[in-house]
Every structure is written in structure tokens, then in C-alpha cells.
Scaffold this motif. Structure first.
Motif, short mmCIF file in Angstrom:
data_model
loop_
_atom_site.label_atom_id
_atom_site.label_comp_id
_atom_site.label_asym_id
_atom_site.label_seq_id
_atom_site.Cartn_x
_atom_site.Cartn_y
_atom_site.Cartn_z
N ALA A 100 0.82 -1.21 0.00
CA ALA A 100 0.00 0.00 0.00
C ALA A 100 0.85 1.26 0.00
N CYS A 101 2.11 1.15 0.42
CA CYS A 101 2.99 2.33 0.49
C CYS A 101 3.85 2.51 -0.76
N CYS A 102 4.50 1.41 -1.20
CA CYS A 102 5.51 1.57 -2.25
C CYS A 102 5.25 0.77 -3.52
N GLY A 103 4.28 -0.15 -3.50
CA GLY A 103 3.96 -0.91 -4.69
C GLY A 103 4.74 -2.20 -4.89
N LYS A 104 5.65 -2.55 -3.98
CA LYS A 104 6.39 -3.81 -4.08
C LYS A 104 5.48 -4.96 -3.64
N PRO A 105 5.86 -6.22 -3.95
CA PRO A 105 5.07 -7.36 -3.48
C PRO A 105 4.99 -7.36 -1.95
N ILE A 106 3.84 -7.77 -1.42
CA ILE A 106 3.67 -7.75 0.03
C ILE A 106 4.45 -8.88 0.69
N TRP A 107 4.71 -8.70 1.97
CA TRP A 107 5.30 -9.72 2.84
C TRP A 107 4.13 -10.34 3.58
N ALA A 108 3.75 -11.56 3.21
CA ALA A 108 2.55 -12.18 3.77
C ALA A 108 2.62 -12.33 5.28
N ALA A 109 3.74 -12.80 5.80
CA ALA A 109 3.86 -13.02 7.25
C ALA A 109 3.70 -11.70 8.00
N GLY A 110 4.38 -10.68 7.57
CA GLY A 110 4.30 -9.38 8.23
C GLY A 110 2.96 -8.70 8.04
N SER A 111 2.40 -8.82 6.84
CA SER A 111 1.10 -8.20 6.56
C SER A 111 0.01 -8.78 7.45
N ALA A 112 0.07 -10.09 7.69
CA ALA A 112 -0.92 -10.72 8.57
C ALA A 112 -0.81 -10.19 9.99
N LEU A 113 0.41 -9.93 10.44
CA LEU A 113 0.62 -9.45 11.81
C LEU A 113 0.22 -8.00 11.99
N VAL A 114 0.49 -7.16 11.00
CA VAL A 114 0.16 -5.73 11.14
C VAL A 114 -1.23 -5.39 10.63
N GLY A 115 -1.83 -6.29 9.85
CA GLY A 115 -3.19 -6.07 9.37
C GLY A 115 -3.30 -5.19 8.15
N SER A 116 -2.20 -4.96 7.44
CA SER A 116 -2.21 -4.14 6.23
C SER A 116 -1.33 -4.79 5.17
N PRO A 117 -1.68 -4.63 3.89
CA PRO A 117 -0.85 -5.21 2.82
C PRO A 117 0.40 -4.36 2.58
N LEU A 118 1.48 -4.74 3.24
CA LEU A 118 2.73 -3.99 3.14
C LEU A 118 3.90 -4.92 2.81
N CYS A 119 4.96 -4.37 2.25
CA CYS A 119 6.16 -5.15 1.95
C CYS A 119 7.07 -5.20 3.18
N PHE A 120 8.09 -6.02 3.11
CA PHE A 120 9.02 -6.18 4.22
C PHE A 120 9.65 -4.84 4.63
N CYS A 121 10.14 -4.10 3.66
CA CYS A 121 10.82 -2.83 3.97
C CYS A 121 9.90 -1.81 4.64
N CYS A 122 8.66 -1.74 4.17
CA CYS A 122 7.73 -0.77 4.75
C CYS A 122 7.27 -1.17 6.15
N ILE A 123 7.27 -2.47 6.45
CA ILE A 123 6.88 -2.91 7.78
C ILE A 123 8.03 -2.76 8.77
N THR A 124 9.22 -3.18 8.36
CA THR A 124 10.35 -3.21 9.30
C THR A 124 11.28 -2.01 9.20
N GLY A 125 11.29 -1.35 8.07
CA GLY A 125 12.24 -0.26 7.85
C GLY A 125 13.63 -0.78 7.51
N GLU A 126 13.75 -2.09 7.30
CA GLU A 126 15.03 -2.71 6.98
C GLU A 126 15.03 -3.21 5.54
N SER A 127 16.22 -3.39 4.98
CA SER A 127 16.31 -3.95 3.63
C SER A 127 16.83 -5.38 3.64
N GLU A 128 17.49 -5.80 4.70
CA GLU A 128 18.05 -7.15 4.81
C GLU A 128 17.01 -8.11 5.39
#
Length: 99
Positions: free
Chosen positions: A43-71
Motif C-alpha cells: 500500500a505504500c511503495c507498490g512492491k510485493p507484500i510480505w505475507a507473514a508481516g502483513s498478517a501481523l500488522v493487518g495491512s498489505p505492506l512489503c518487508f521494507c515498509c513494515i520493518t524499515g530494513e532492507s536485509e
């Protein structure tokens, strides 16, 4: 990222977060995985979502947008196939009888 099943991921989350309802977590994980497989993007940047993280935060977001990390090497993602041939598939019948 290490790929794991929904059940294994839910068990790991439950060990550290006993207040979370396992049934609801599993439903959210299945929903997030189906969204990812359908091509839903962050929802923020258009990259594929991170399913595990999206389920925990309740929004369709990618790894970087959820964690702020790239690794991603110390994190988990849900396998595309959530069950093996020896396990029962998650069905509408099992959803109805979770409560």
C-alpha cells in the motif's frame, strides 16, 4: 528469508505472544498469503507484500515498509503451499468449526 508453513509460523508467534488467538492468526495468515499470491502490492511503495508481516500488522505492506530494513535474512515468509500431501488442507469446513 526462510520459507515456513503457516502452522509453524503461527506456533512461533504464539510462543512469544500468548494473548493472540491462534485461530484468528491462522485466518489472517491465509488471507495475507492469498493476497500475495493474487498479486496484491504494498500500500505504500507498490512492491510485493510480505505475507507473514502483513498478517501481523493487518495491512498489505512489503518487508521494507513494515520493518524499515532492507536485509531479510533473519526473517520468515509463508510458503506458497501451506500444507503437504499428508496434511489436511485448510477448508471452509475447518474455518466454520474453529470456534
Amino acid at each position: 528469508m526462510e520459507l515456513i508453513t503457516i502452522e509453524v509460523f503461527a506456533d512461533m508467534i504464539m510462543r512469544n505472544n500468548p494473548a493472540i488467538q491462534r485461530r484468528q492468526l491462522i485466518l489472517r495468515l491465509h488471507t495475507a498469503l492469498s493476497h500475495k499470491n493474487a498479486g496484491v502490492t504494498c500500500a505504500c511503495c507498490g512492491k510485493p507484500i510480505w505475507a507473514a508481516g502483513s498478517a501481523l500488522v493487518g495491512s498489505p505492506l512489503c518487508f521494507c515498509c513494515i520493518t524499515g530494513e532492507s536485509e531479510t535474512k533473519n526473517y520468515y515468509e509463508i510458503k506458497n503451499s501451506c500444507f503437504s500431501f499428508t496434511e489436511k488442507p485448510f477448508s471452509i469446513y475447518s474455518i466454520i468449526h474453529l470456534t
